[in-house]
Design an enzyme around this catalytic site. Sequence first.
Site, PDB file in Angstrom:
ATOM      1  N   ARG A  68      -7.360  40.845 -72.221  1.00  0.00           N
ATOM      2  CA  ARG A  68      -8.052  41.748 -73.144  1.00  0.00           C
ATOM      3  C   ARG A  68      -8.797  42.778 -72.311  1.00  0.00           C
ATOM      4  NH1 ARG A  68      -5.580  41.680 -77.908  1.00  0.00           N
ATOM      5  NH2 ARG A  68      -5.608  39.624 -78.932  1.00  0.00           N
ATOM      6  N   GLU A  98       3.957  35.334 -82.350  1.00  0.00           N
ATOM      7  CA  GLU A  98       3.211  34.988 -81.148  1.00  0.00           C
ATOM      8  C   GLU A  98       3.484  33.571 -80.653  1.00  0.00           C
ATOM      9  OE1 GLU A  98      -0.934  35.905 -81.649  1.00  0.00           O
ATOM     10  OE2 GLU A  98      -0.547  38.059 -81.574  1.00  0.00           O
ATOM     11  N   GLU A 123       2.427  36.601 -87.894  1.00  0.00           N
ATOM     12  CA  GLU A 123       1.804  36.511 -86.577  1.00  0.00           C
ATOM     13  C   GLU A 123       2.073  35.163 -85.914  1.00  0.00           C
ATOM     14  OE1 GLU A 123       0.500  38.877 -84.876  1.00  0.00           O
ATOM     15  OE2 GLU A 123       0.558  40.373 -86.472  1.00  0.00           O
ATOM     16  N   ALA A 173      -3.241  35.898 -83.924  1.00  0.00           N
ATOM     17  CA  ALA A 173      -3.941  36.832 -84.814  1.00  0.00           C
ATOM     18  C   ALA A 173      -3.268  38.194 -84.746  1.00  0.00           C
ATOM     19  CB  ALA A 173      -5.414  36.947 -84.408  1.00  0.00           C
ATOM     20  N   GLU A 207       1.379  41.185 -74.604  1.00  0.00           N
ATOM     21  CA  GLU A 207       2.034  39.971 -75.093  1.00  0.00           C
ATOM     22  C   GLU A 207       3.195  39.521 -74.212  1.00  0.00           C
ATOM     23  OE1 GLU A 207       3.045  40.762 -79.137  1.00  0.00           O
ATOM     24  OE2 GLU A 207       0.984  40.580 -79.846  1.00  0.00           O
TER      25      GLU A 207
END
Length: 208
Positions: free
Chosen positions: A68, A101, A97, A80, A148
């Site tokens: 992040r 993910e 999601e 999320a 990702e």
Amino acid sequence: MTIKDTPEEWEVRATDTPFVGGKTSVRTDDVVMPDGSVARRDYQVHPGSVAVLALDDEDRVLLIRQYRHPVRQRLWEIPAGLLDVPGENPLRAAQRELYEEAHVKAEDWRVLTDVYTTPGGCDEAVRIFLARGLSAVEGERFAAEHEETDMEHARVPVGELVRGVLAGELHNNCLVVGALSLVAAREGDGLDALRPAEAPWPARPFES
């Protein structure tokens, strides 16, 4: 006295949007205060988000770990994502999601809790779902991009998550709120007493 948040809107004398980004923007409002003065308030305008606390049959939570940039950390999180489409059904977004993910689907969905992440500076609202009855999704995996592509996965016991939260080792908002809400729900009326997955969400009204 009932302890419950209530809708209210103070008069706005002027408003401006000095920045518009790809997903969010910044708004400046001149707001009339209770004493009649006018104060300028800057805040991020956000479409809203969903998050999924996915709990498997061994009482482990499915986590992802990714970089992040704003906080310069690689954080453990629960799946999320943004509500990219106005009026989008949050349950459908959460299911998407979880698939994208983690390549996982769930049979049982409940609303765990609803939160405003930083109401003093952003209007982001997040609905956190509890998903149970997990199984792998067949077929090709979703094509990841950007942060990702470097994502890690793990399944962590609930007790270990709570220990990490209270020790200051885990910081992601949805993970912290989701893990502690799960424990609170269990100690209260139980997980089956949680709100249904399609429960109304006044912060982000949606179509059925």
